[in-house]
Design a protein around this motif. Sequence first.
Motif, PDB file in Angstrom:
ATOM      1  N   GLY A 300      50.932  54.857  45.556  1.00  0.00           N
ATOM      2  CA  GLY A 300      50.244  55.683  44.496  1.00  0.00           C
ATOM      3  C   GLY A 300      50.492  54.575  42.683  1.00  0.00           C
ATOM      4  N   ALA A 301      50.191  53.273  43.533  1.00  0.00           N
ATOM      5  CA  ALA A 301      50.017  52.191  42.105  1.00  0.00           C
ATOM      6  C   ALA A 301      48.726  52.554  41.181  1.00  0.00           C
ATOM      7  CB  ALA A 301      50.422  50.977  42.753  1.00  0.00           C
ATOM      8  N   LEU A 302      48.132  52.307  39.828  1.00  0.00           N
ATOM      9  CA  LEU A 302      47.499  52.132  39.756  1.00  0.00           C
ATOM     10  C   LEU A 302      47.146  51.053  38.980  1.00  0.00           C
ATOM     11  CD1 LEU A 302      46.759  55.983  38.574  1.00  0.00           C
ATOM     12  CD2 LEU A 302      45.429  54.806  40.595  1.00  0.00           C
ATOM     13  N   SER A 303      45.385  50.323  38.699  1.00  0.00           N
ATOM     14  CA  SER A 303      44.786  49.094  38.389  1.00  0.00           C
ATOM     15  C   SER A 303      44.037  49.649  37.195  1.00  0.00           C
ATOM     16  CB  SER A 303      45.770  48.187  38.665  1.00  0.00           C
ATOM     17  OG  SER A 303      44.679  47.021  37.897  1.00  0.00           O
ATOM     18  N   VAL A 304      43.766  48.702  36.925  1.00  0.00           N
ATOM     19  CA  VAL A 304      41.804  48.534  35.653  1.00  0.00           C
ATOM     20  C   VAL A 304      41.458  47.958  36.256  1.00  0.00           C
ATOM     21  CG1 VAL A 304      42.939  49.961  33.843  1.00  0.00           C
ATOM     22  CG2 VAL A 304      42.679  47.381  33.940  1.00  0.00           C
ATOM     23  N   ARG A 305      39.998  47.751  36.260  1.00  0.00           N
ATOM     24  CA  ARG A 305      38.829  46.946  36.555  1.00  0.00           C
ATOM     25  C   ARG A 305      38.068  46.227  35.745  1.00  0.00           C
ATOM     26  NH1 ARG A 305      36.309  49.662  39.429  1.00  0.00           N
ATOM     27  NH2 ARG A 305      37.025  49.238  41.771  1.00  0.00           N
ATOM     28  N   SER A 306      38.189  45.305  34.613  1.00  0.00           N
ATOM     29  CA  SER A 306      38.209  44.504  33.970  1.00  0.00           C
ATOM     30  C   SER A 306      36.394  44.281  33.305  1.00  0.00           C
ATOM     31  CB  SER A 306      38.389  43.212  32.964  1.00  0.00           C
ATOM     32  OG  SER A 306      40.412  43.713  32.597  1.00  0.00           O
ATOM     33  N   LEU A 343      50.028  53.570  36.735  1.00  0.00           N
ATOM     34  CA  LEU A 343      50.096  51.944  35.776  1.00  0.00           C
ATOM     35  C   LEU A 343      51.330  51.539  35.843  1.00  0.00           C
ATOM     36  CD1 LEU A 343      47.146  54.054  33.267  1.00  0.00           C
ATOM     37  CD2 LEU A 343      46.571  51.581  34.595  1.00  0.00           C
ATOM     38  N   VAL A 344      52.618  52.780  35.636  1.00  0.00           N
ATOM     39  CA  VAL A 344      53.617  52.253  35.266  1.00  0.00           C
ATOM     40  C   VAL A 344      53.913  51.475  36.492  1.00  0.00           C
ATOM     41  CG1 VAL A 344      56.020  52.138  34.450  1.00  0.00           C
ATOM     42  CG2 VAL A 344      54.123  53.201  33.696  1.00  0.00           C
ATOM     43  N   ARG A 345      53.582  52.379  37.526  1.00  0.00           N
ATOM     44  CA  ARG A 345      54.615  51.962  39.041  1.00  0.00           C
ATOM     45  C   ARG A 345      53.998  50.358  39.122  1.00  0.00           C
ATOM     46  NH1 ARG A 345      52.794  55.966  41.217  1.00  0.00           N
ATOM     47  NH2 ARG A 345      55.268  56.560  41.398  1.00  0.00           N
ATOM     48  N   HIS A 346      52.598  49.868  38.843  1.00  0.00           N
ATOM     49  CA  HIS A 346      51.509  49.004  38.639  1.00  0.00           C
ATOM     50  C   HIS A 346      52.577  47.801  38.208  1.00  0.00           C
ATOM     51  CE1 HIS A 346      48.265  45.953  40.040  1.00  0.00           C
ATOM     52  NE2 HIS A 346      49.015  46.009  38.296  1.00  0.00           N
ATOM     53  N   ALA A 347      52.348  48.505  37.109  1.00  0.00           N
ATOM     54  CA  ALA A 347      52.954  47.084  35.264  1.00  0.00           C
ATOM     55  C   ALA A 347      54.684  46.865  36.259  1.00  0.00           C
ATOM     56  CB  ALA A 347      53.908  47.724  34.965  1.00  0.00           C
ATOM     57  N   ASP A 370      47.384  37.509  40.599  1.00  0.00           N
ATOM     58  CA  ASP A 370      48.010  37.114  41.554  1.00  0.00           C
ATOM     59  C   ASP A 370      47.655  36.664  42.798  1.00  0.00           C
ATOM     60  OD1 ASP A 370      48.292  39.455  43.171  1.00  0.00           O
ATOM     61  OD2 ASP A 370      49.983  39.515  42.743  1.00  0.00           O
ATOM     62  N   ALA A 371      47.970  35.492  43.349  1.00  0.00           N
ATOM     63  CA  ALA A 371      47.219  34.885  44.939  1.00  0.00           C
ATOM     64  C   ALA A 371      46.844  36.444  46.233  1.00  0.00           C
ATOM     65  CB  ALA A 371      49.016  34.744  45.599  1.00  0.00           C
ATOM     66  N   GLU A 372      47.365  37.335  45.574  1.00  0.00           N
ATOM     67  CA  GLU A 372      46.857  38.378  46.353  1.00  0.00           C
ATOM     68  C   GLU A 372      46.052  39.505  45.911  1.00  0.00           C
ATOM     69  OE1 GLU A 372      50.153  37.550  46.103  1.00  0.00           O
ATOM     70  OE2 GLU A 372      49.387  36.843  48.150  1.00  0.00           O
ATOM     71  N   GLY A 373      45.149  38.895  44.532  1.00  0.00           N
ATOM     72  CA  GLY A 373      44.537  39.460  44.371  1.00  0.00           C
ATOM     73  C   GLY A 373      45.217  40.898  42.845  1.00  0.00           C
ATOM     74  N   ASN A 374      46.233  41.073  42.999  1.00  0.00           N
ATOM     75  CA  ASN A 374      47.136  41.967  42.314  1.00  0.00           C
ATOM     76  C   ASN A 374      46.673  41.940  40.592  1.00  0.00           C
ATOM     77  OD1 ASN A 374      48.217  43.319  44.525  1.00  0.00           O
ATOM     78  ND2 ASN A 374      49.010  42.097  44.835  1.00  0.00           N
ATOM     79  N   ARG A 375      46.639  42.528  39.391  1.00  0.00           N
ATOM     80  CA  ARG A 375      46.073  42.252  38.611  1.00  0.00           C
ATOM     81  C   ARG A 375      47.737  41.704  37.887  1.00  0.00           C
ATOM     82  NH1 ARG A 375      42.125  43.854  34.819  1.00  0.00           N
ATOM     83  NH2 ARG A 375      42.958  43.655  32.631  1.00  0.00           N
ATOM     84  N   THR A 376      47.832  40.900  37.141  1.00  0.00           N
ATOM     85  CA  THR A 376      48.834  40.009  36.075  1.00  0.00           C
ATOM     86  C   THR A 376      48.553  39.838  35.283  1.00  0.00           C
ATOM     87  OG1 THR A 376      48.303  38.133  37.049  1.00  0.00           O
ATOM     88  CG2 THR A 376      49.898  39.599  38.493  1.00  0.00           C
TER      89      THR A 376
END
Length: 516
Positions: A300-306, A343-347, A370-376
């Motif tokens: 259920g984690a969410l991020s954004v694509r810049s 979004l909070v879960r991802h953060a 990060d190395a796995e492609g997760n937005r940091t």
Amino acid sequence: MNASPTTDMLTDRQAGHLRHFANLSRQPPNDWSMMQGRGTGQDDFGGYRFQLAYMAYALALAHRHRLPAAPGVFKPIFERFMEKMLLPEVWMYWARVSRGGSVFNMHLSDKLEEEWDPVGRDNIMYSAYVQSMALLYNYLFDDDRYAAPGALTFSYWSFFWGGKERRFEYDQNSLNDTVYWQMVESGYLGVACEPNCVFQICNQPAILGFRMHDLVNGTSVAAEVTDAYQKAWSQFGQLGENGHYNMMMAQDTRAVRDNAGPAPWADAWCGTLMNMWNRDFVHAHYPVQIRDWLVEGRDGALSVRSADRPLIMGQKVVNDDSDFGWAATWASEMGDSETLDGLVRHADRYMAPAWRDGGLYFPRNDALNDAEGNRTLMEPMCGNALMGYASLNVPDGLWKLYNDPICAEEREQPALVEVGDGVDVLQARFDASTQQLHFTLRRCESSRGGFEVLVGRIAERGRWTLTLNGRTVAEGHGRTVAETSLSGLRAHEQGLLLDGRNRSGAERFVLGFQAA
């Protein structure tokens, strides 16, 4: 606004964000620790002015919707942010930016002179925040200190260079008039940020300021401006062909630049603010717009694509867009708890939340992934201001602030009018139906500040009973304490003073009133 006292308690996260705002506000003048982003010169979206303004907006939302009976928590923080907002370090970028030279106004650079007055023309990306913050303060706290002549003064002098002092004196009313007439002169399309560049986003705070001015003074400027704004933009469209918010307009050619990326910040920032006066429009377009740049993760984690940063004049722009944080604020305003929670879960998982002196924030991290492609990537604007804003906001929070005015009766209700720096207030709401003030206090162990809380506005309320965690601990009348078993409680000329220096843990108080 009489929510159940059993359901309006701040979480540790929310209290932590408030504490972080307070910690930043108490840093000495020109100590910008933890607030410097990747950009230089304070002319980008992560500048100090934006961080200060959106922490102040978050304070306004938290006070109005979550802790309405605790002005003593918010007022001093707001005042310190206002002091910082007027510091030269926040606005001196304008002397350079006012001359033009970007791809949008290079053709004007030989016609423009250096301008030191940071609110005299254009620069709505600063002037509107000073205007709206001053008027928000007046509205929320019924204090017109910024209406005094010269209360909003921008001054700079150095014996190393520059000659005589540069000094520009305004107050909340003269600044409001200045911004208003620039809006009128633009044909209500909006005031420019940089010369020739009118951003839809940066004119929304001015509209908030107009509305606060109306609520304080009984005028109707905001209704005039929003009606004319919609008519002016109808010939161009507030949305581009791709359904995303048009970003800006060139004043001289009337050429509109759309959000082609689409860049999350451009949609989310505009949508968050415009919702206060154009709610149906914003809500109608939100689902499709946000879907184009949300990225699903695990559990259920969410991020954004810049959007990719463009090459301009041979260089890639370095700018703190805060895409992630703006997505969170927008979801909070839309009442989209699923997206906000994701979004909070991802953060929490990838962006290293940290506690410092009792305050919660997300520290700066310039690495996109990060190395796995997760937005940091975490910019100070996002980690200091926007994530806290999103946590403290409520669904349609700005809309309610704008459209649900504080009534005279509310301003007279008992409240925590002064709160020491060492106290976290987790609950503060007066229930008019039961004539009870519910407040929950917790000592902040990391703070070396005071532990006193002053309960005011009780002189005409008659007899009262104070309970602590359900047990009666004091009785009295008005500002008189007749009997008490609570150490540290005493009468005060403004009400009741509670000294909590020897207390620990969260304690729930109820101050109930009976007829005189």
